[in-house]
Scaffold this active site. Structure first.
Site, mmCIF file in Angstrom:
data_model
loop_
_atom_site.group_PDB
_atom_site.id
_atom_site.type_symbol
_atom_site.label_atom_id
_atom_site.label_comp_id
_atom_site.label_asym_id
_atom_site.label_seq_id
_atom_site.Cartn_x
_atom_site.Cartn_y
_atom_site.Cartn_z
ATOM 1 N N HIS A 9 0.831 -1.206 0.000
ATOM 2 C CA HIS A 9 0.000 0.000 0.000
ATOM 3 C C HIS A 9 0.864 1.255 0.000
ATOM 4 O O HIS A 9 1.558 1.526 0.979
ATOM 5 C CB HIS A 9 -0.875 -0.052 1.258
ATOM 6 C CG HIS A 9 -1.840 1.069 1.400
ATOM 7 N ND1 HIS A 9 -1.872 1.885 2.511
ATOM 8 C CD2 HIS A 9 -2.835 1.486 0.588
ATOM 9 C CE1 HIS A 9 -2.855 2.761 2.377
ATOM 10 N NE2 HIS A 9 -3.457 2.555 1.217
ATOM 11 N N HIS A 51 -0.968 10.550 -2.297
ATOM 12 C CA HIS A 51 -2.263 10.154 -1.732
ATOM 13 C C HIS A 51 -3.213 11.324 -1.536
ATOM 14 O O HIS A 51 -4.382 11.265 -1.894
ATOM 15 C CB HIS A 51 -2.074 9.434 -0.392
ATOM 16 C CG HIS A 51 -3.382 9.084 0.253
ATOM 17 N ND1 HIS A 51 -4.048 9.945 1.104
ATOM 18 C CD2 HIS A 51 -4.183 7.997 0.108
ATOM 19 C CE1 HIS A 51 -5.191 9.378 1.480
ATOM 20 N NE2 HIS A 51 -5.292 8.198 0.885
HETATM 21 O O1 G3P Z 1 -6.632 1.245 -2.565
HETATM 22 C C1 G3P Z 1 -6.754 0.917 -1.226
HETATM 23 C C2 G3P Z 1 -6.585 2.106 -0.311
HETATM 24 O O2 G3P Z 1 -5.433 2.791 -0.697
HETATM 25 C C3 G3P Z 1 -7.755 3.040 -0.333
HETATM 26 O O3 G3P Z 1 -7.674 4.059 0.583
HETATM 27 O O4 G3P Z 1 -7.138 6.315 1.377
HETATM 28 O O5 G3P Z 1 -5.427 4.541 1.528
HETATM 29 O O6 G3P Z 1 -6.031 5.502 -0.681
HETATM 30 P P1 G3P Z 1 -6.516 5.145 0.698
HETATM 31 MG MG MG Z 2 -4.925 4.319 -2.074
#
Ligand code: G3P
Ligand code: MG
Length: 240
Positions: A9, A51
């Site tokens: 992630h 992000h």
């Molecule tokens: O794609 C999974 C996750 O990244 C979604 O939430 O806010 O971490 O981008 P966020």
């Molecule tokens: Mg994400």
């Protein structure tokens, strides 16, 4: 049962500055199966990996990405806020990231960040770069903006898509089929055995986010999810 994939992630973001080339390299080093990134657009229409819509939290910049030219963003530091020793890291462009991963055996989860700002033509810009690097078969596009996913499906049916959601949607496998996507991308607390099984019965993948705790990782592996998106691909690698 198919092996659960280990998706980093924002890279190995538990230990390195999120969404930087260093975090992606480190995720590959620990043996992840894929990388999740977040994509936004600059004022001059370039896709960059970050992000937040705003620069403040992760970089030395201020204000919205949409209000800055690419050249200005390239002057910012995207590492120092995570730690002094990471000083000098840049915001990666989507193009340079695709260049880097194009010859690697990885699944690339491209999250389009357009729920707050509905960037004009972001889907077309992203698809043009996927096509430039010939990585159609390695990517899955996801978004919390399901109208955007519909636009993606219309652009290219050969590229997989997933619907991100955070709450307990009723029979999400039915909803995902109605939209025409290939996968559910739920927040992990909303996932049940029934949801996983019914999704698989309907040829849908279940790729969950964001699981950082060992106990939760084990639970999700036992449920038979297709992929776990985690800040600690190093930890998940040991469990799998
Ligand atoms: O794609 C999974 C996750 O990244 C979604 O939430 O806010 O971490 O981008 P966020
Ligand atoms: Mg994400």
């Amino acid at each position: 049962m198919k092996k659960t994939l280990n998706i980093a992630h924002r890279g190995l973001s538990g230990l390195y500055p999120e969404n930087t080339m260093l975090a992606f390299e480190k995720a590959i080093e620990v043996g992840c199966d894929g990388i999740e990134i977040d994509v936004q657009l600059t004022k001059d229409g370039y896709a960059v990996i970050c992000h937040d819509e705003e620069l403040n939290r992760t970089t030395t910049g201020k204000g919205f990405i949409k209000d800055h030219m690419l050249e200005e963003l390239m002057q910012l530091d995207a590492g120092i806020k995570f730690g002094e020793k990471f000083k000098g890291l840049r915001i990666p462009t989507f193009d340079e990231f695709l260049e880097y991963v194009s010859d690697k055996d990885l699944l690339i989860n491209i999250e389009i960040k357009n729920s707050i700002i509905d960037y004009e033509n972001i889907e077309k810009i992203i698809y043009a770069l996927i096509s430039k690097h010939h990585i159609e078969d390695k990517v899955i596009i996801s978004s919390f903006n399901h109208y955007s996913i519909r636009r993606c499906i219309r652009l290219a049916r050969n590229i997989k898509t997933g619907l991100l959601y955070g709450d307990c949607i009723f029979e999400p496998y039915n909803y995902v089929q109605m939209v025409g996507a290939n996968a559910l991308h739920p927040e992990y607390n909303s996932v049940t055995k029934e949801i996983v099984e019914r999704s698989h019965d309907n040829n849908l993948e279940v790729n969950i986010y964001t699981v950082n705790d060992e106990k939760d990782m084990k639970k999700m592996i036992d449920l038979g999810v297709d992929a776990i998106i985690t800040n600690y691909p190093n930890l998940l690698k040991e469990l799998l």
